[in-house]
Design an enzyme around this catalytic site. Structure first.
Site, short mmCIF file in Angstrom:
data_model
loop_
_atom_site.label_atom_id
_atom_site.label_comp_id
_atom_site.label_asym_id
_atom_site.label_seq_id
_atom_site.Cartn_x
_atom_site.Cartn_y
_atom_site.Cartn_z
N ASN A 32 -14.71 6.80 6.94
CA ASN A 32 -13.68 5.93 7.50
C ASN A 32 -12.87 6.64 8.58
O ASN A 32 -12.50 6.03 9.59
CB ASN A 32 -12.76 5.43 6.39
CG ASN A 32 -13.46 4.43 5.50
OD1 ASN A 32 -14.11 3.52 5.98
ND2 ASN A 32 -13.34 4.61 4.19
N GLU A 34 -1.45 10.05 0.00
CA GLU A 34 -1.77 9.70 -1.38
C GLU A 34 -1.04 10.63 -2.35
O GLU A 34 -1.03 11.86 -2.16
CB GLU A 34 -3.28 9.80 -1.57
CG GLU A 34 -3.78 9.37 -2.93
CD GLU A 34 -5.29 9.34 -3.00
OE1 GLU A 34 -5.82 9.15 -4.11
OE2 GLU A 34 -5.95 9.52 -1.95
N GLU A 71 0.81 -1.22 0.00
CA GLU A 71 0.00 0.00 0.00
C GLU A 71 0.85 1.27 0.00
O GLU A 71 0.39 2.32 -0.46
CB GLU A 71 -0.92 0.02 1.23
CG GLU A 71 -1.96 -1.09 1.26
CD GLU A 71 -3.00 -0.95 0.17
OE1 GLU A 71 -3.45 0.18 -0.07
OE2 GLU A 71 -3.34 -1.96 -0.46
#
Length: 372
Positions: free
Chosen positions: A272, A234, A225
């Site tokens: 989330n 990101e 990841e």
């Protein structure tokens, strides 16, 4: 960024148990006794050579006194005169006193010695520190947010085995560094160990082989990841405004573009952040930047997903490994149909390759059912 983070909901938030596990089950290494030196080559010891509970720890010239002799017995504690180095009242605030106290196995008496020569109390996620950055005799020791300053650097007794893996974590700091040779310093070993205090069953269930396989599986997926623990946030900033679901009753209080992927699992979407924050007792909805600024918080979000979410699969990553379903099921949980069933075999192979490499480092077989 993985698809399962788009489909989680706040219903996934689960209560977590706090505190660091006691170390009574960990085999102690040979104890070595000696001085702990810091600024100006001076030693820490108990104030005035006293040994009563509550005696402060301070810095002074190395005189060879009995209470400047510290033992690392290998159980996460640091001892002198039959008592333990202790954070007063298990405090977590900057400036909390460090003292001598009867050894009791509590989280207040656990210490991690890192390769950077920090002595960290995982319960507070703070460093042993000299007040006022002073090297003067009788400067008091305390805990403080880790800054990397010289007043937080310590030399352990020569030949000792300082507590680098409190709680008996099956991955040592040396093995962690071998797994991630190019990692960003943000993803610290001590941050991971601290985060484990929130999920006491992680890499602690089953045989030694199963525990090591679970640790390898978690770290292999994290490796994929984050590009080998190199990326904290990101990369594609154009995606940032896309992760706000205004259909949620709490909205996006940190802003439309505040809920982009961060941390070891690249946590994304407002719901989330809300679910993870509620489970961990941290306001991540209001302050999502904590995930990219605090290593322990970042690791906790990864463990939150691993331990509590079935994601795009039918079981948590933890259950997949401890119940024998195999590494392939952890991939299904994390990215489901985007990778499994032939959807992206290259991505699956990348995860499997990392898992095989990490189990070899830990000296255990990879097991079966590696693919999804």
């Amino acid at each position: 960024m993985s698809s399962r983070l788009r489909v989680l909901s706040a219903a996934l938030a689960l209560a977590v148990t706090g505190g660091l596990l006691a170390l009574s089950g960990q085999a102690a290494s040979a104890a070595v006794t000696g001085q702990i030196t810091g600024l100006a080559g001076k030693c820490i010891g108990s104030a005035g050579g006293n040994t009563a509970n509550g005696t402060a720890i301070d810095l002074y010239s190395c005189v060879g006194g009995a209470t400047q002799q510290w033992t690392f017995p290998g159980d996460g504690t640091i001892r002198t005169a039959g008592k333990c180095l202790d954070v007063a009242s298990a405090g977590t605030a900057d400036g909390t006193k460090v003292q001598l106290w009867d050894c009791n196995g509590s989280a207040a008496q656990q210490w991690v010695y890192s390769s950077a020569r920090d002595l960290v109390n995982p319960n507070a996620n703070k460093c042993l520190d000299l007040a006022g950055n002073s090297s003067a005799d009788f400067t008091l020791a305390q805990i403080w947010t880790c800054t990397g300053g010289a007043n937080q650097k310590w030399n352990a007794p020569t030949g000792s085995t300082p507590p680098t893996n409190p709680g008996g974590f099956v991955v040592t700091e040396a093995q962690f560094n071998q797994m991630f040779p190019s990692r960003n310093g943000f993803y610290s070993y001590s941050g991971l160990v601290t985060a484990m205090g929130a999920y006491g069953q992680f890499a602690k269930t089953g045989s030694d082989t199963v525990r090591k396989q679970e640790a390898a599986a978690f770290l292999a997926n994290v490796n994929h990841e984050t590009g080998g623990l190199r990326y904290i946030v990101e990369i594609n900033t154009a995606n940032y405004p896309h992760y706000c679901d205004w259909g949620q009753p709490y909205g996006c209080p940190a802003g439309q573009a505040a809920y982009y992927g961060r941390g070891p699992i690249q946590l994304s979407w407002n719901f989330n952040y809300k679910a993870a924050g509620d489970a961990l007792g941290i306001d991540l909805l209001g302050n999502p930047w904590l995930v990219q600024n605090d290593a322990a918080v970042a690791w906790k979000t990864g463990l939150w997903f691993w331990m509590t979410s079935t994601g795009a699969g039918s079981m948590t990553g933890h259950n997949a490994m401890v119940n024998g379903a195999g590494f392939g099921q952890t991939i299904r949980t994390i990215n489901g149909s985007l990778e499994c069933n032939g959807a992206n075999p290259g991505q699956v192979q990348s995860r499997v390759d990392a898992y095989n490499r990490f189990t070899q480092i830990l000296g255990v077989p990879a097991g079966t059912n590696l693919y999804c």
